[in-house]
Enzyme design. Structure first.
Site, short mmCIF file in Angstrom:
data_model
loop_
_atom_site.label_atom_id
_atom_site.label_comp_id
_atom_site.label_asym_id
_atom_site.label_seq_id
_atom_site.Cartn_x
_atom_site.Cartn_y
_atom_site.Cartn_z
N HIS A 240 0.84 -1.19 -0.21
CA HIS A 240 0.12 0.01 0.07
C HIS A 240 0.63 1.11 -0.13
O HIS A 240 1.88 1.22 0.95
CB HIS A 240 -0.94 -0.07 0.46
N ASP A 258 6.72 2.44 6.64
CA ASP A 258 5.41 2.27 6.73
C ASP A 258 3.86 3.48 5.34
O ASP A 258 3.38 3.77 6.05
CB ASP A 258 4.21 2.33 7.59
N GLU A 292 -5.21 1.83 2.63
CA GLU A 292 -5.01 0.99 3.36
C GLU A 292 -5.48 0.76 4.92
O GLU A 292 -5.62 0.08 5.67
CB GLU A 292 -3.93 -0.05 2.76
N GLU A 293 -4.84 1.55 5.20
CA GLU A 293 -4.66 2.22 6.68
C GLU A 293 -6.51 2.46 7.22
O GLU A 293 -6.69 2.18 8.84
CB GLU A 293 -3.82 3.81 7.18
N ASP A 320 4.97 -5.45 3.33
CA ASP A 320 4.33 -4.06 4.48
C ASP A 320 5.44 -3.86 5.45
O ASP A 320 5.66 -5.10 6.17
CB ASP A 320 3.21 -4.65 4.45
N HIS A 394 3.32 5.02 12.57
CA HIS A 394 2.12 5.61 12.39
C HIS A 394 2.74 7.23 13.39
O HIS A 394 1.96 8.14 13.69
CB HIS A 394 1.26 4.50 12.97
#
Length: 952
Positions: A240, A258, A292-293, A320, A394
């Site tokens: 992603h 990520d 995706e998140e 990923d 994140h």
């Protein structure tokens, strides 16, 4: 608009599951369930699997089928069903405020909530998915891999072209966009940069795949290197491209690990293959996913599009977070998926061979990344994931400076050679069979070679243990091989794979076999009633020297068998037409196989049957349990039996209490009766018909008539447990019984049934068969919805107002008549036993079903019976006998034979009831040809006919 449609679909899914009676349950290993075995068990019935791993299963089940499980209900209205992966303690507190939660064994959490993904993401940094988007297609791949790899120079050369500098540049470029947050205004710009990069490499077909999520347009990026031999088969390479933080993701969400690292894997693989001018056999499709998140929305869309297009995807390779490695570890994680474990194991071997890393395995069936979207739809997957999880996940600190590009490049090397290896695998053989050669020491292995012009030969391994460890046998220009020198009675395992001109192996196919001198006993031997005959079926034996079968029959249980006929080796069915005798006559069958040397097998299992005749009156089937008689709703068996004995006065009838059977009811139990009256007075236990639905279907299709009376017929025939319920047109209860749906309330009260047929009288509830406080009513009566073509015979009566809970079903159907095949059915959703009009049942049987009563009965039909009762043998070769019956024996006339065009073939001169022989000749004495004919008899303006089949 699309979001509204998707939301409506999810609401409808939840509503349909609830209406169908399915309820959500969590099955755990802690409670004795082996999840990996249970989901693939052939005994698993009507379960919708939403997720499973080695610790638990989330599934929608029918409580009637699985009464011992605990149930959570189903999402209602706009509720979503979220699976959240291991939230921490603080997040759990926040999530509890969003809806109803259920803790799962490994720290995961189920959430029933109406909140959307954006709101949930603001409270939860853990990965989550909406389970209602896609129930799982459980798979069990037959992929097999070589235990020892042959070193391949071209794979080594390709892996050496992967550049850590190139990988770092791709990640830095994606980070430099400041944010790739799915709700940021630059999402199209991000997708176009990735697309343009593929195009700069020389992949001209790179394009955007647009979809709608959360009232926004989102963009997957798709680019394909077309295969030279199998362009319509794909290895999908993806990851992603969106990112997120919990500060201000609209302004800055670098997402270097990520998941710019996963996008870099797709870009670097494409760059290397184009630079090397590498041409794979099957197409390699690169896809980077959006959104995706927020629950894998981009990959859900892409994978479902592949399903809808019917695409053949050999493998999906997911990346990923593959760039964090501050301690210079020499391992990468592969996240395995059930059914695809062998693919991951093969990839781990390739990683070790063509990179500096080794691979170990993470948790099973990860739902936290895009591989899940493909795996849940039945596609094989491999998922590459860093060994040491990033501590800046994140956050604003997820930047290139905190990554290890060299480590990322090594992961990509393993991924690249896995991609190429699967793309270049030659086609596997199909139709692999291992047959007993018949000499006691040989097996014949045969297969069909695939349409792959590059295949050079087939490799065959045979062993009593692991065939991979046995010496290989190369087979050229043949589709079979006789393995000799084996031991009789020993099981041998066989492995077969193809090898192409470049030395690439296909995946492995496995089978097994046992050599014997004598043939095996025939398997799956059954005897089934059909009109005027018994059909025998069996599974054909696979011995190479099989000569045929001997079929034996006995007309007395426990008596010796005599040879009935022989059958060829290729036969799997035989129709026994010599089956006429008394109605009590049953026929017992068994068979054995014979080889070319005269060796015979053991006898197979015995089977019992008799022909369909439908001429023996009525069978009363009693499903009711024996109540105590302590209250009106628990009558004793004697009370119910006496009621039906009185109602059947004057009818030719038999009775059968199915509770006394030590087996399921079979077609041969009922096939001689013209009508079956099936009754059940039990309030809660009404499921026996469900387990013999095919028996009932065949009985009606052959011309039988079924009258069912009892509580909750939708439960009896469909195991329904929720209301209102609607049945598809091709469902059993709709197509066979003419019921398209039903509604039910425990509050509704039923005082009787109002006839909608002129000749039928009404039913009213017997006051002695209900409680006084119910005021001459009973409860638990379903309101039925008739299917198109069905007829309402009776409607719901009540003494209460229709706008009250007691009277809401007034005027709806409670008895539905339907014709199916040659027969008919009438389903009553109340027990006729509870009414005080037994004579109404007689009217239904005589007027509605045409049953005969004694001639001194006032309800006797106006016309006497007339029938051609039997034709035997049928089919016939030389001659046949016709049995004619009529109530006035001296006025029968005109027994004639006609062909399919309606032309008269032969007049047999019948003048009364009796037996008449026909020698297969016409009125001119000429023998007729093979074909279908009709025998027709007339009596005082009435006609009866039956079909004959002449074989020469």
């Amino acid at each position: 608009m699309k979001r509204t449609i998707i939301l409506a679909i999810l609401v409808n899914i939840a509503a349909l599951l609830s209406a169908s009676g399915l309820q959500l349950s969590v099955l755990t290993a802690e409670k004795g369930i082996d999840p990996l075995k249970w989901v693939k068990s052939p005994q698993r019935t009507d379960a919708t699997i939403y997720y499973y791993n080695d610790e638990y299963i989330i599934a929608a089940l029918d409580p009637a089928v699985y009464p011992d499980f605990e149930y959570l209900g189903m999402p209602a209205g706009r509720e979503k069903l979220y699976l959240i992966e291991s939230p921490d303690s603080l997040e759990r507190i926040k999530i509890q405020t969003l809806g109803s939660i259920h803790q799962l064994p490994n720290g995961d959490m189920l959430l029933f909530s109406e909140v959307g993904e954006v709101k949930l993401r603001s409270e939860c940094s853990s990965q989550f998915i909406n389970l209602l988007l896609n129930p799982i297609t459980v798979q069990d791949s037959d992929f097999g891999y070589p235990e020892v790899l042959e070193y391949r120079t071209e794979l080594a050369q390709l892996s050496q072209m992967v550049s850590a500098d190139s990988v770092e540049a791709f990640i830095q470029s994606l980070q430099d966009m400041q944010t790739r947050y799915a709700l940021a205004d630059n999402r199209l710009e991000v997708a176009n940069w990735i697309k343009n990069t593929f195009q700069r490499f020389g992949i001209s077909n790179a394009h955007l795949q647009e979809f709608t999520w959360n009232d926004t347009q989102q963009y997957n990026v798709v680019a394909t290197i077309e295969g030279t031999m199998f362009p319509d088969e794909y290895v999908v390479v993806g990851g992603h491209h969106d990112s997120i933080t919990y500060t201000n993701p609209l302004a800055f969400a670098p997402g270097a690990d990520d998941n710019a690292s996963g996008v870099a894997a797709a870009l670097e693989t494409a760059r290397v293959l184009v630079q090397a001018n590498y041409q794979p056999k099957c197409s390699i499709r690169f896809v980077t996913f959006a959104a995706e998140e927020f629950g894998l929305y981009g990959s859900h869309f892409s994978a479902q599009n592949s399903v809808d297009m019917g695409e053949n995807i050999r493998l999906m390779v997911n990346h990923d977070m593959i760039a964090n490695n501050p301690d210079n570890l020499d391992t990468v994680r592969l996240m395995p998926y059930d059914g695809n474990l062998a693919q991951s194991e093969y990839a781990s071997m390739l990683v070790s061979e063509y990179s500096s890393l080794s691979a170990n395995f993470g948790n099973l069936n990860s739902s936290s990344s895009d591989s899940f979207s493909y795996w849940s739809r039945g596609y094989p997957v491999i998922y590459f994931y860093e060994q040491d999880f990033s501590p800046v996940y994140h956050s604003n600190e997820d930047v290139v400076a905190n990554l290890n590009p060299a480590y990322c490049a090594e992961v990509i090397k393993g991924s690249l050679v896995s991609t190429v290896s699967f793309a270049n695998m030659p086609k596997v053989v199909s139709g692999l069979e291992v047959r007993d050669y018949g000499d006691g020491n040989s097996l014949l292995v045969s297969w069909q070679e695939p349409l792959d012009s590059d295949i050079d030969h087939v490799m065959l391994h045979v062993s009593t243990g692991d065939p991979e460890q046995s010496e290989a046998i190369a087979v050229y220009d043949a589709d079979s091989y006789v393995v000799t020198g084996l031991v009789e009675g020993q099981m041998y395992n066989v492995m077969v794979y193809t090898v192409d001109t470049s030395g690439n192996d296909s995946y492995r196919q496995y089978s097994s076999g046992v050599p014997f001198s004598s043939p095996m006993a025939p398997q799956d031997f059954t005897a089934s009633p059909i009109p005027d005959a018994v059909r025998l079926n069996w599974r054909t034996n696979q011995e190479c020297d099989l000569a045929g079968y001997s079929i034996y029959r006995s007309t007395d249980f426990g008596a010796s068998f005599s040879l009935l006929t022989t059958a060829d080796a290729s036969d799997s069915t035989y129709i026994d037409t010599d089956v006429f005798g008394s109605v009590e006559q049953y026929y017992y069958y068994q068979m054995q196989a014979i080889d070319n040397d005269g060796n015979t097998s053991e006898y197979g299992s015995q089977s019992i049957s008799r022909p369909v005749s439908l001429d023996q009156g009525i069978l009363i089937v009693d499903e009711s349990s024996d109540g105590s008689g302590s209250n009106p709703f628990q009558p004793t068996d004697e009370m119910v039996d006496q009621y039906y004995a009185n109602a059947m006065d004057g009818f030719d009838h038999d009775t059968l209490d199915i509770i006394t059977l030590d087996r399921d009811l079979s077609l041969y139990d009922i096939c001689v009766y013209s009508t079956v009256v099936w009754h059940n007075t039990d309030l809660y236990d009404a499921s026996s018909p469900y387990y013999i639905r095919e028996v009932i279907r065949d009985y009606i299709a052959f011309g039988g008539k079924l009258l069912y009376t009892g509580y909750n017929p939708t439960k009896a025939f469909e195991l329904n447990a929720g209301y209102p319920v609607y049945f598809d047109a091709d469902s059993y209860i709709n197509s066979v019984l003419g019921i398209s749906g039903a509604n039910f309330s425990t509050l509704a009260r039923f005082s009787g049934a109002i006839s909608q047929v002129d000749q039928f009288g009404d039913f009213t509830i017997d006051p002695d068969k209900t409680f006084e406080f119910l005021e001459d009513h009973i409860t638990r009566v379903e309101a039925l919805y008739p299917a198109p073509g069905a007829q309402v015979w009776y409607t719901y009566a009540t003494e209460y107002e229709q706008n009250s809970a007691y009277g809401e079903y007034e005027g709806l159907a409670v008895a539905v008549y339907h014709e199916y095949g040659e027969g008919k059915s009438a389903v009553f959703s109340f027990p006729i036993y509870a009414a005080n009009q037994g004579d109404q049942l007689q009217q239904i049987l005589t007027v509605g079903f045409g049953e005969s009563v004694s001639n001194d009965d006032a309800l006797a039909p106006v016309s006497p019976a007339l029938q051609i009762a039997a034709i035997y043998p049928n089919p016939f070769t030389k001659s046949t006998r016709l049995v004619v019956k009529g109530s006035d024996e001296k006025q029968i006339s005109d027994l004639k034979i006609y062909n399919l065009r309606g032309q008269l073939v032969r007049s047999l001169g019948a003048t009364k009831s009796g037996e008449y022989d026909w020698d297969g000749k016409d009125d001119n004495g000429q023998t007729i040809g093979s074909g279908i004919y009709f025998a027709r008899i007339r009596q005082q303006g009435r006609t009866a006919q039956r079909k004959l089949l002449r074989l020469k």
